[in-house]
Design a protein around this motif. Sequence first.
Motif, PDB file in Angstrom:
ATOM      1  N   CYS A   1      -6.831 -91.543  13.897  1.00 35.02           N
ATOM      2  CA  CYS A   1      -5.781 -90.979  13.033  1.00 35.02           C
ATOM      3  C   CYS A   1      -5.098 -92.026  12.147  1.00 35.02           C
ATOM      4  N   VAL A   2      -5.017 -93.269  12.619  1.00 36.78           N
ATOM      5  CA  VAL A   2      -4.257 -94.266  11.859  1.00 36.78           C
ATOM      6  C   VAL A   2      -5.129 -95.039  10.872  1.00 36.78           C
ATOM      7  N   LEU A   3      -6.446 -94.930  10.998  1.00 32.67           N
ATOM      8  CA  LEU A   3      -7.335 -95.757  10.189  1.00 32.67           C
ATOM      9  C   LEU A   3      -7.135 -95.546   8.695  1.00 32.67           C
ATOM     10  N   ALA A   4      -7.221 -94.323   8.228  1.00 31.58           N
ATOM     11  CA  ALA A   4      -7.123 -94.060   6.785  1.00 31.58           C
ATOM     12  C   ALA A   4      -5.734 -94.364   6.219  1.00 31.58           C
ATOM     13  N   PRO A   5      -4.647 -93.939   6.870  1.00 25.43           N
ATOM     14  CA  PRO A   5      -3.331 -94.284   6.315  1.00 25.43           C
ATOM     15  C   PRO A   5      -3.115 -95.782   6.158  1.00 25.43           C
TER      16      PRO A   5
ATOM     17  N   SER B   1       1.962 -99.412   7.495  1.00 30.90           N
ATOM     18  CA  SER B   1       1.988-100.353   8.608  1.00 30.90           C
ATOM     19  C   SER B   1       1.461 -99.654   9.852  1.00 30.90           C
ATOM     20  N   ARG B   2       0.983-100.437  10.805  1.00 36.63           N
ATOM     21  CA  ARG B   2       0.469 -99.828  12.032  1.00 36.63           C
ATOM     22  C   ARG B   2       1.563 -99.024  12.734  1.00 36.63           C
ATOM     23  N   ARG B   3       2.753 -99.559  12.769  1.00 33.44           N
ATOM     24  CA  ARG B   3       3.828 -98.837  13.461  1.00 33.44           C
ATOM     25  C   ARG B   3       4.099 -97.492  12.801  1.00 33.44           C
ATOM     26  N   ALA B   4       4.201 -97.486  11.481  1.00 36.03           N
ATOM     27  CA  ALA B   4       4.475 -96.233  10.776  1.00 36.03           C
ATOM     28  C   ALA B   4       3.321 -95.252  10.941  1.00 36.03           C
ATOM     29  N   ALA B   5       2.092 -95.780  10.852  1.00 38.14           N
ATOM     30  CA  ALA B   5       0.919 -94.914  10.982  1.00 38.14           C
ATOM     31  C   ALA B   5       0.838 -94.314  12.380  1.00 38.14           C
ATOM     32  N   GLU B   6       1.147 -95.096  13.392  1.00 37.11           N
ATOM     33  CA  GLU B   6       1.081 -94.595  14.757  1.00 37.11           C
ATOM     34  C   GLU B   6       2.184 -93.570  15.011  1.00 37.11           C
ATOM     35  N   GLU B   7       3.368 -93.812  14.492  1.00 34.06           N
ATOM     36  CA  GLU B   7       4.459 -92.853  14.676  1.00 34.06           C
ATOM     37  C   GLU B   7       4.104 -91.510  14.060  1.00 34.06           C
TER      38      GLU B   7
ATOM     39  N   ALA C   1       1.037 -90.419  13.381  1.00 28.13           N
ATOM     40  CA  ALA C   1      -0.102 -89.856  14.091  1.00 28.13           C
ATOM     41  C   ALA C   1       0.328 -89.178  15.388  1.00 28.13           C
ATOM     42  N   LEU C   2       1.209 -89.821  16.126  1.00 27.74           N
ATOM     43  CA  LEU C   2       1.669 -89.232  17.377  1.00 27.74           C
ATOM     44  C   LEU C   2       2.443 -87.945  17.133  1.00 27.74           C
ATOM     45  N   ALA C   3       3.223 -87.922  16.063  1.00 26.55           N
ATOM     46  CA  ALA C   3       3.960 -86.701  15.714  1.00 26.55           C
ATOM     47  C   ALA C   3       2.998 -85.568  15.362  1.00 26.55           C
ATOM     48  N   LEU C   4       1.931 -85.899  14.639  1.00 24.74           N
ATOM     49  CA  LEU C   4       0.979 -84.865  14.240  1.00 24.74           C
ATOM     50  C   LEU C   4       0.109 -84.424  15.411  1.00 24.74           C
ATOM     51  N   LEU C   5      -0.209 -85.341  16.322  1.00 26.37           N
ATOM     52  CA  LEU C   5      -0.933 -84.944  17.525  1.00 26.37           C
ATOM     53  C   LEU C   5      -0.085 -83.999  18.378  1.00 26.37           C
ATOM     54  N   ALA C   6       1.205 -84.246  18.388  1.00 27.85           N
ATOM     55  CA  ALA C   6       2.098 -83.318  19.084  1.00 27.85           C
ATOM     56  C   ALA C   6       2.110 -81.966  18.380  1.00 27.85           C
ATOM     57  N   ARG C   7       2.045 -82.002  17.065  1.00 28.33           N
ATOM     58  CA  ARG C   7       2.068 -80.752  16.302  1.00 28.33           C
ATOM     59  C   ARG C   7       0.835 -79.901  16.574  1.00 28.33           C
TER      60      ARG C   7
ATOM     61  N   VAL D   1      -7.905 -82.780  16.690  1.00 32.47           N
ATOM     62  CA  VAL D   1      -7.757 -84.178  16.281  1.00 32.47           C
ATOM     63  C   VAL D   1      -8.168 -84.331  14.818  1.00 32.47           C
ATOM     64  N   ALA D   2      -9.262 -83.689  14.429  1.00 31.57           N
ATOM     65  CA  ALA D   2      -9.725 -83.775  13.049  1.00 31.57           C
ATOM     66  C   ALA D   2      -8.683 -83.229  12.081  1.00 31.57           C
ATOM     67  N   ILE D   3      -7.997 -82.168  12.473  1.00 29.58           N
ATOM     68  CA  ILE D   3      -6.932 -81.621  11.631  1.00 29.58           C
ATOM     69  C   ILE D   3      -5.772 -82.602  11.539  1.00 29.58           C
ATOM     70  N   ALA D   4      -5.368 -83.167  12.679  1.00 26.91           N
ATOM     71  CA  ALA D   4      -4.280 -84.150  12.671  1.00 26.91           C
ATOM     72  C   ALA D   4      -4.647 -85.357  11.831  1.00 26.91           C
ATOM     73  N   ARG D   5      -5.890 -85.821  11.958  1.00 31.00           N
ATOM     74  CA  ARG D   5      -6.327 -86.974  11.175  1.00 31.00           C
ATOM     75  C   ARG D   5      -6.226 -86.695   9.680  1.00 31.00           C
ATOM     76  N   ALA D   6      -6.645 -85.504   9.252  1.00 29.29           N
ATOM     77  CA  ALA D   6      -6.536 -85.152   7.832  1.00 29.29           C
ATOM     78  C   ALA D   6      -5.080 -85.102   7.389  1.00 29.29           C
ATOM     79  N   LEU D   7      -4.213 -84.574   8.234  1.00 27.92           N
ATOM     80  CA  LEU D   7      -2.796 -84.457   7.885  1.00 27.92           C
ATOM     81  C   LEU D   7      -2.114 -85.822   7.818  1.00 27.92           C
ATOM     82  N   CYS D   8      -2.650 -86.810   8.502  1.00 26.06           N
ATOM     83  CA  CYS D   8      -2.048 -88.144   8.483  1.00 26.06           C
ATOM     84  C   CYS D   8      -2.046 -88.764   7.092  1.00 26.06           C
TER      85      CYS D   8
END
Length: 261
Positions: free
Chosen positions: A116-120, A127-133, A135-141, A163-170
């Motif tokens: 999820c964080v790779l493309a952003p 930043s990794r921190r922003a991307a992970e935050e 991603a985790l929010a979207l995985l929860a969604r 996961v694929a949907i969350a990754r696209a939304l990231c």
Amino acid sequence: MTANDSTTTGQAAPGESDAVVMRGVSKWYGDFQVLTDIDLNVRRGERVVICGPSGSGKSTLIRCINRLEEHQQGDIIVDGVALTDDLRSVDRVRREVGMVFQQFNLFPHLTVLENCVLAPMRVRGASRRAAEEQALALLARVRIPEQAGKYPGQLSGGQQQRVAIARALCMNPRIMLFDEPTSALDPEMVKEVLDVMVELAGDGMTMLCVTHEMGFARRIADRVIFMDGGQIVEQADPEAFFTAPKHARTQAFLSQVLGER
């Protein structure tokens, strides 16, 4: 009836309210014409479902929108950007268009979170921190936050598609494309993916979805499009489409699909 017949109602001249505009779009694979003179406007925030028999050109149509397939004739404008041979225009469009495929296309050697964080991080410079935050929010969604540290092979098909949907939304896309997102899933996993998509539809995101799930189409679509033989045969709001289809090919398709359910 052709793509330019009177059943293609609701078509307006290209304007600021349009997320996607296709004018006279045709595509060939060698001598075989897979799309013929497609005219289509999709408004910002509109939810469009595209259905039709296998080989009708529906997946090719949406893959042309982000240049995964190259059209040979006509014009495609996505979020105000004309898709041409200029790679910069293709890149601009792909930054704003998310896509979920039939197969999940996750990187098997990366965890869910890393997928999820790779493309952003690489494309948008997050930043990794922003991307992970995010991603985790979207995985929860999409209701699988507890899977963040697992690898795709450890998940069910339905979980992988979420996961694929969350990754696209990231990537914070303006437009989401879904190419038969439940076709590779076991029947018991279909509902969990469709439920996530219904929630996204409620958020007002522009969505184009190729699917055979007619109950889903009736529930979330602003417009349903029926394709056959590489053409848009008929399109209407769900109520009119399902209760009073005008074209014989549409009637036959709905009779077959709905009769199977």
